[in-house]
Design an enzyme around this catalytic site. Structure first.
Site, mmCIF file in Angstrom:
data_model
loop_
_atom_site.group_PDB
_atom_site.id
_atom_site.type_symbol
_atom_site.label_atom_id
_atom_site.label_comp_id
_atom_site.label_asym_id
_atom_site.label_seq_id
_atom_site.Cartn_x
_atom_site.Cartn_y
_atom_site.Cartn_z
ATOM 1 N N GLU A 55 14.974 -15.140 0.339
ATOM 2 C CA GLU A 55 15.365 -16.176 1.297
ATOM 3 C C GLU A 55 14.426 -17.381 1.243
ATOM 4 O OE1 GLU A 55 15.190 -14.317 5.080
ATOM 5 O OE2 GLU A 55 16.664 -12.759 4.597
ATOM 6 N N ASP A 100 0.832 -1.198 0.000
ATOM 7 C CA ASP A 100 0.000 0.000 0.000
ATOM 8 C C ASP A 100 0.871 1.253 0.000
ATOM 9 O OD1 ASP A 100 -2.737 1.145 0.371
ATOM 10 O OD2 ASP A 100 -1.857 1.905 2.221
#
Length: 560
Positions: free
Chosen positions: A274, A223
């Site tokens: 990751e 956002d």
């Protein structure tokens, strides 16, 4: 109709099987409070979403994006988060989320969650600690507190205005009862902005990302991704009164598009890397041009950015061709897909917006007294045609819940029922975004049109929802729902998301024509019929008239 090739704009390379799914995906936005309500309290919830995943699988989407469901006082429909790592009780529990996620993954549907990093709720424990700790404290350094101007500090630190109207600063009362510092809130006063110059804020959001990634989410829609960082010194700035409230038509605003945001998203990109499974970040970045927006999707930053320049383009062949060309070039130059969108929870639904005849800046909405209100039949016809263009373009596309039913903006919401902060902060001058957020109609004869079993609805549903309900449209081959199903099936079958666009010229300036691999797409944006090219029709946004393509109609053909 004679058509000739005029050049090729290469789309980003298609994803290998199982990899970089976000390059070509069709992603369905769920606004949870308005999707489906299993509890019957009038507000949609996570169990309601889980109960309708078969409908989304049947529609043919690749992923869903959930607008905020985290714990919140709901002053801005969940975009005021008080706990980023919990589910608000009105939507269910973390167990409900995990169940919904597993059910979606079991149907081959990926899940993207909303993340709100520009600001928190004023009920967030950090902000409450900041109020208690006082000026100069480490707690206040997590937000943007400043001393006021003028005698006694009675004036705000600068002249910035809130996106929702009114001043962007609110003064606090200190512990001793005296007027104190001011804090910045680009949105509502209950949404204080974080200070992203503070390393503690960076660390907290890396923790939040990992919390949801560990649960198995496939990505984040971010956002206000063009906010977060503010210009040094917080200089005065007066926005363009004719621009959209989120800055999509402005340049130079000291709180939009600052260079420092890019380092934040490089950090986040590294966090996502990751994890196995090709996770994605999508930017809500309202910027003036595709070239500027493309900076958010460079190889080590975000993966997608909503193409708001495309969303804001009128139903006009020349304008559409220009924005599509510019977009493919700009995003392709940084190795990213263009991410097309026509509607979302912040804009007038495109079944109404494309038929407006008066200026309507983003965020203002439309209501009973708005000028240039749309003619519903014209709006729906253009919306269907525009969607048939969008879903044929190479790249990724987003669909906002209900647009597959052809839902228009709800205009006649009574003032007492409206809930958007924009309505209140502008004393009714702007209607805001409630009109695109009305709960969905699932069944024509059900209570609340099948939204729930009690008839409760947090925003009133109009009577015309009955004829647009999903069960009515499901059995109608000419319905908007059937059109979306057909377009999505053909898009997948022909690999259009990973295709290459070639423009075609015609003798009709009101016609947009292109070829995406083996599919020829012709859209008539004019007011009069034009000759229909030879070929086999595999999809059409509306009825065809013999050998003519009617006004406001798009057709997909093979062999043309």
């Amino acid at each position: 109709m004679l058509m000739t090739e005029t050049g090729i704009d290469a789309a980003p390379l298609a994803a290998a099987p199982g990899g970089q799914w976000w390059r070509t995906a069709v992603i369905y936005q769920i606004y949870p409070r308005s999707f489906a309500d299993a509890s019957g309290d009038g507000i949609g919830d996570l169990p309601g979403i889980a109960a309708h995943l078969d409908d989304l699988a049947d529609l043919g989407v690749d992923a869903i994006w959930l607008s905020p469901f985290q714990r919140s006082p709901q002053k801005d429909a969940g975009y005021d988060v008080s706990d980023y790592c919990d589910v608000d009780p009105i939507f269910g529990t973390l167990a409900d989320f995990d169940h919904m996620l597993a059910e979606a993954h079991g149907r081959g549907i990926r899940v993207i969650v909303d993340l709100v990093p520009n600001h928190s709720s004023d009920q967030h424990e950090w902000f409450q600690s900041a109020l208690a700790a006082g000026p100069g404290s480490a707690e206040r350094a997590r937000y943007i507190f400043r001393e006021g101007q003028g005698p006694g500090g009675d004036l705000p630190p600068n002249n910035w205005e809130s996106v929702f109207g009114g001043p962007a600063w609110t003064r606090v009362v200190e512990a001793d009862g005296t007027p104190g510092q001011w804090y910045l809130h680009l949105f509502d006063s209950t949404q204080p902005d974080f200070d992203w110059t503070n390393p503690e804020v960076h660390a907290e959001f890396r923790r939040i990302l990992r919390f949801w990634l560990d649960r198995g989410v496939d990505g984040f829609r971010v956002d206000v991704a063009h906010g977060l960082v503010k210009a040094e010194g917080l200089p005065d700035y007066t926005p363009d009164p004719h621009a959209g409230s989120m800055g999509g038509e402005e340049t130079g605003a000291p709180y939009w598009g600052q260079e420092g945001v890019h380092e934040i998203y490089r950090e986040w990109h590294a966090v996502l890397a990751e994890y196995d499974g090709d996770r994605a970040l999508c930017a809500e970045a309202w910027l003036p041009t595709p070239e500027q927006t493309a900076l958010w999707v460079r190889h080590d930053e975000m993966h997608q950015a909503f193409n708001f320049a495309y969303l804001e383009t009128e139903w006009d062949a020349e304008a559409l061709r220009a924005v599509v060309t510019e977009s493919l070039e700009a995003y392709g130059a940084v190795g990213a897909p263009s991410t097309w969108v026509l509607s979302n929870h912040d804009v007038v639904r495109h079944a109404s917006r494309l038929a407006l005849t008066a200026e309507n800046p983003q965020g203002h909405g439309i209501g009973p007294d708005s000028p240039g209100k749309p003619i519903p039949e014209v709006g729906l016809r253009r919306a269907r045609a525009a969607t048939a263009v969008m879903l044929a373009l190479p790249g990724s596309s987003y669909i906002f819940q209900g647009e597959e039913l052809g839902l228009p903006e709800v205009i006649d919401i009574p003032g007492h029922a409206r809930q958007d902060p924009t309505w209140f902060r502008t004393s009714g001058e702007r209607y805001g975004r409630d009109g695109c957020r009305v709960p969905l109609p699932w069944t024509a004869g059900g209570t609340a049109y099948g939204f729930n079993a009690t008839g409760a609805s947090w925003l009133p549903q109009p009577a015309e929802w009955a004829v647009m309900a999903r069960d009515v449209q499901s059995a109608d081959p000419g319905s908007t729902l059937s059109l979306y199903r057909a377009l999505l099936a053909a898009r997948r079958a022909h690999g259009l998301g990973g295709g290459t666009l070639t423009w075609l010229t015609t003798p009709h300036p009101e016609v947009l024509a292109f070829r995406n691999d083996g599919i020829t797409v012709v859209a008539n944006t004019g007011e009069q019929p034009v000759p229909l090219p030879a070929g086999v029709v595999i999809a059409a946004s509306g009825p065809l008239a013999g050998d003519e393509l009617p006004a406001d109609t798009t057709v997909w053909l093979t062999g043309a």
